[in-house]
Design an enzyme around this catalytic site. Structure first.
Site, PDB file in Angstrom:
ATOM      1  N   HIS A 157      -9.463  25.657  30.477  1.00 56.94           N
ATOM      2  CA  HIS A 157      -8.484  26.524  31.137  1.00 56.94           C
ATOM      3  C   HIS A 157      -8.532  27.948  30.621  1.00 56.94           C
ATOM      4  O   HIS A 157      -8.451  28.902  31.399  1.00 56.94           O
ATOM      5  CB  HIS A 157      -7.069  25.964  30.959  1.00 56.94           C
ATOM      6  CG  HIS A 157      -6.611  25.135  32.111  1.00 56.94           C
ATOM      7  ND1 HIS A 157      -6.566  25.628  33.388  1.00 56.94           N
ATOM      8  CD2 HIS A 157      -6.203  23.850  32.180  1.00 56.94           C
ATOM      9  CE1 HIS A 157      -6.137  24.660  34.206  1.00 56.94           C
ATOM     10  NE2 HIS A 157      -5.920  23.581  33.506  1.00 56.94           N
ATOM     11  N   ASP A 205      -2.849  17.059  37.880  1.00 59.94           N
ATOM     12  CA  ASP A 205      -3.081  18.480  38.165  1.00 59.94           C
ATOM     13  C   ASP A 205      -3.237  18.717  39.663  1.00 59.94           C
ATOM     14  O   ASP A 205      -2.921  19.784  40.167  1.00 59.94           O
ATOM     15  CB  ASP A 205      -4.359  18.965  37.466  1.00 59.94           C
ATOM     16  CG  ASP A 205      -4.178  19.077  35.965  1.00 59.94           C
ATOM     17  OD1 ASP A 205      -3.023  19.157  35.526  1.00 59.94           O
ATOM     18  OD2 ASP A 205      -5.192  19.070  35.240  1.00 59.94           O
ATOM     19  N   GLN A 225      -8.806  20.339  29.600  1.00 56.91           N
ATOM     20  CA  GLN A 225      -7.761  21.279  29.200  1.00 56.91           C
ATOM     21  C   GLN A 225      -8.374  22.508  28.536  1.00 56.91           C
ATOM     22  O   GLN A 225      -7.940  23.637  28.777  1.00 56.91           O
ATOM     23  CB  GLN A 225      -6.801  20.585  28.217  1.00 56.91           C
ATOM     24  CG  GLN A 225      -5.477  21.267  28.058  1.00 56.91           C
ATOM     25  CD  GLN A 225      -4.807  21.527  29.390  1.00 56.91           C
ATOM     26  OE1 GLN A 225      -4.543  22.666  29.700  1.00 56.91           O
ATOM     27  NE2 GLN A 225      -4.570  20.504  30.181  1.00 56.91           N
ATOM     28  N   HIS A 251      47.440  29.781  34.351  1.00 54.01           N
ATOM     29  CA  HIS A 251      46.760  28.542  34.747  1.00 54.01           C
ATOM     30  C   HIS A 251      47.801  27.432  34.961  1.00 54.01           C
ATOM     31  O   HIS A 251      47.688  26.635  35.878  1.00 54.01           O
ATOM     32  CB  HIS A 251      45.778  28.100  33.652  1.00 54.01           C
ATOM     33  CG  HIS A 251      44.490  28.851  33.659  1.00 54.01           C
ATOM     34  ND1 HIS A 251      44.392  30.196  33.396  1.00 54.01           N
ATOM     35  CD2 HIS A 251      43.206  28.442  33.911  1.00 54.01           C
ATOM     36  CE1 HIS A 251      43.133  30.574  33.469  1.00 54.01           C
ATOM     37  NE2 HIS A 251      42.387  29.531  33.788  1.00 54.01           N
ATOM     38  N   GLU A 262       2.724  19.598  26.574  1.00 50.92           N
ATOM     39  CA  GLU A 262       2.848  19.761  28.032  1.00 50.92           C
ATOM     40  C   GLU A 262       2.294  18.508  28.731  1.00 50.92           C
ATOM     41  O   GLU A 262       2.971  17.888  29.536  1.00 50.92           O
ATOM     42  CB  GLU A 262       2.058  21.004  28.455  1.00 50.92           C
ATOM     43  CG  GLU A 262       2.088  21.268  29.948  1.00 50.92           C
ATOM     44  CD  GLU A 262       1.077  22.333  30.358  1.00 50.92           C
ATOM     45  OE1 GLU A 262       0.217  22.712  29.528  1.00 50.92           O
ATOM     46  OE2 GLU A 262       1.125  22.770  31.527  1.00 50.92           O
ATOM     47  N   HIS A 263       1.047  18.180  28.419  1.00 52.87           N
ATOM     48  CA  HIS A 263       0.417  16.964  28.950  1.00 52.87           C
ATOM     49  C   HIS A 263       0.208  15.999  27.796  1.00 52.87           C
ATOM     50  O   HIS A 263      -0.302  16.400  26.749  1.00 52.87           O
ATOM     51  CB  HIS A 263      -0.954  17.270  29.552  1.00 52.87           C
ATOM     52  CG  HIS A 263      -0.937  18.308  30.627  1.00 52.87           C
ATOM     53  ND1 HIS A 263      -1.221  19.635  30.382  1.00 52.87           N
ATOM     54  CD2 HIS A 263      -0.665  18.225  31.951  1.00 52.87           C
ATOM     55  CE1 HIS A 263      -1.140  20.321  31.520  1.00 52.87           C
ATOM     56  NE2 HIS A 263      -0.794  19.496  32.488  1.00 52.87           N
TER      57      HIS A 263
END
Lengths: 432, 432
Positions: free
Chosen positions: A258, A358, A255, A417, A322-323
């Site tokens: 990245h 991934d 990670q 209505h 996220e992960h």
């Protein structure tokens, strides 16, 4: 990467704060780009290609010849791997189809729900250091399954004016033939407004740098939907004594590589585990080609020691990673997993690296970052569809449900209505 | 309401343009409200109640006594109607539950997906001219089914400092006990930042005026999700010679009475039908209490005559109406319905007024307006949940899928992603 032992609950937020994102300055740069593309269409796209990609583009649309050539440039080994990943991703996303719903809620009152593909979608695939053909799979495959009628793929050209062959190969493999050589905010602008070469779309997907992200936010103001708010990628690993430290370290680093704004968090059940993982991180990082990036990301990162499992799970749900990788002893595993409320995607056990998801296991890798796992799902088949409800009421049905509607409408002071029901009920009275 | 006969495709957009919404000026008013609530909490909410609702509020939270009293003030007839609507809405939304997904994409590679309720949700119920207890049902019921842990309801008090009893009765009926006397942008601000009385939430739902809408958009920038972009309500009726003109007129008017910025569109297969519906509209509107509002809305509205069915369907999909009523002869009905790609909710046949779905049939009435039916779904059970993916890979599994991941990661130049697999494969080689 500092180690924090049992921080107080009140400190979690500040200690695990994500790198700050500045959007205002970026917006100032992106707005004129959007405007120019709106006004000048393809001409603006070519001008920006010259300015930002340093290349003169004649035809923005990738030709069939370019696609055919690309295939020859992708190794057989990589072709096979991409095909294997495609098979898995297809299986998992096809299984996400929602059956049509049809039911009578009262006699004569039939309610239905159907899933319909969003007609026109745009996929943005970033250029830059790496050719993200995996993202072509992750976005293109569900778009196909959803039955989107038009799929547009925008990606920046290199300095020779070409798109990486692996991206073209992958796009072609899943049947995307509208591939446009345009990147950055101008690509998003093109898909928002439409140009001579780029159709406007209903929804834009895909990752990107801060400019792309800002452009996507501006696109929302113009009525285009986007996949989700973006932020730098992140992972949280929860490890107890059953975790293998070298594996955990490799996941944290996958990670960290990245980007310098990535964040990795280790939640360890003891200081000993945290120390052993840190040692492994320090050893492994030195061997990486992207070690300078990874080291910078590790500066944003922290190892937290929390012996109490309940408290650890609270911290995880608070952070909403996220992960999330969970490596705890098998007796606890199911229970821990079931108590996760906020996470994009969860990886369970020592032999489940994040990189499996991934690339190739089948799950989608476009996931909510930056805490958005609290309130957003990752990209799935649903992201490419909308659900339309339907109802059909019979004469008997309106007689059954009509009085209920009349009373409610009257009490909401919405007379018309009510009338829409009364006029029908009166008609039935007169004609029966 | 003007009649257009067979307009050219190029004119559709301008002729059916929705009333323009100005957001910039509104944002300037709303931003300081958001800031004050962030800084001063309840104190600011009470100050705004005095300023905008002309009432001094001691306790922002509605007490159990107030709820108990409310029940006595709601007629038995209305109570029964609300309970009937609740039953139908619950049936249709319970049927929307997504079963957990679990599958082996390759031997040893198990991928899963589960639906998890968003933990904290906020429901905004407008005050103003009518007590929208129906919206309490439409938002509160799916929030309950989704298993949201905290449900907060904000609604403005009247000049006596009270909430309309029908709103309190309905909220209590579905088990919402955190009801706060706060309206407008300040309510959205409170749910965004949290105050002493109002918890911050992960997602905000509900309709509102332009200030509420602007505040919701600002909330998004602070990380809160919202149900969907808002716009004035609208209906499109597609009618051929089988439609009953007085019914069609009553449906057009039940939308027109919502507000002066509402838009109603009639697509008729002949000029004769259009004329007959217009006559009915002109007669019926005069009898309405809200006739001034309805008449103003009719000024934004248009009847389009399109004899060709394919072209009519194209226009409908282009316009993407929030509500779509289809009254065509039975032989065509199924075909026409199946070709609708863009609509919030579809009402089929002469005895299916829009107000059925607004109140009681079971479908949700919170729908995408302003053309957003192209890219958004209406509120459903999904809106209150997120879907988390999971994977567990066995030793055998990583040996199966590992090489695929390694090759893909290597070609995306993400070495650490590859390493996370390699280190596991090497471990298995050494330990087998």
């Amino acid at each position: 990467m500092k180690i924090l032992v049992n921080p107080a609950r009140g400190e979690w937020k500040s200690e695990l704060a994500r790198p700050v994102q500045k959007s205002k300055d970026i917006e100032k740069i992106v707005k004129p780009i959007m405007r120019k593309v709106k006004r000048q269409g393809d001409k603006a796209l070519k001008k920006f290609a010259l300015e930002y990609d340093h290349v003169s583009i004649k035809n923005l649309l990738v030709s069939r010849e370019e696609i055919a050539t690309a295939k020859l440039l992708v190794s057989e080994e990589l072709q096979k791997a991409i095909i294997q990943a495609k098979v898995n991703i297809e299986k998992f996303h096809e299984a996400q189809q929602t059956p049509d719903l049809i039911m009578e809620t009262m006699e004569g009152v039939t309610c239905m729900r159907k899933t319909v593909g969003i007609q026109k979608v745009g996929l943005y695939i970033p250029g830059g250091t790496a050719p993200l053909f995996s993202t072509v799979l992750m976005l293109g495959i569900p778009a196909n399954i959803a039955g989107c009628e038009e799929i547009v793929l925008c990606t920046p050209p290199n300095k020779e004016g070409n798109i990486h062959p692996a991206i073209l190969f992958t796009a072609d493999l899943i049947g995307i033939d509208k591939i446009i050589k345009v990147g950055g905010a101008q690509a998003v602008a093109a898909m928002t407004y439409g140009t001579e070469s780029v159709p406007s779309v209903d929804k834009i997907f895909g990752p990107g740098n801060q400019y792309v992200t800002a452009a996507k936010q501006l696109a929302v103001k113009k009525g285009v939907a986007i996949d989700m708010p973006a932020g730098p990628s992140e992972v949280l690993v929860y490890a107890d004594e059953s975790a293998i430290p070298s594996f955990v370290a490799s996941d944290l680093l996958s990670q960290a590589e990245h980007g310098i704004d990535s964040q990795v968090i280790l939640v360890a059940s003891s200081e000993k585990i945290a120390q052993r993982v840190m040692q492994e991180v320090n050893t492994q990082v030195e061997k990486l080609a992207r070690k300078e990036i990874a080291k910078r990301a590790l500066e944003n990162s922290v190892a937290v020691v929390i012996p109490n499992q309940d408290k650890a799970i609270d911290l995880i749900n608070d952070y909403a990673p996220e992960h999330l990788i969970i490596c705890v002893n098998e007796a606890d595993e199911e229970d821990v997993v079931s108590r996760i409320k906020n996470a994009g995607s969860v990886f369970i056990g020592n032999f489940t690296p994040e990189s499996a998801g991934d690339y190739a296991s089948g799950t989608n890798h476009t996931l909510p970052t930056y805490g958005y796992a609290r309130n957003y799902s990752g990209v799935s088949l649903d992201s490419f569809t909308k659900k339309i409800t339907y109802q059909k009421i019979s004469e008997k049905g309106i007689q059954n449900i009509g009085p209920t509607i009349e009373i409610m409408a009257e009490n909401e002071l919405l007379e018309a209505h009510k009338n829409a029901v009364t006029i029908r009920l009166n008609y039935l009275k007169e004609n029966q």
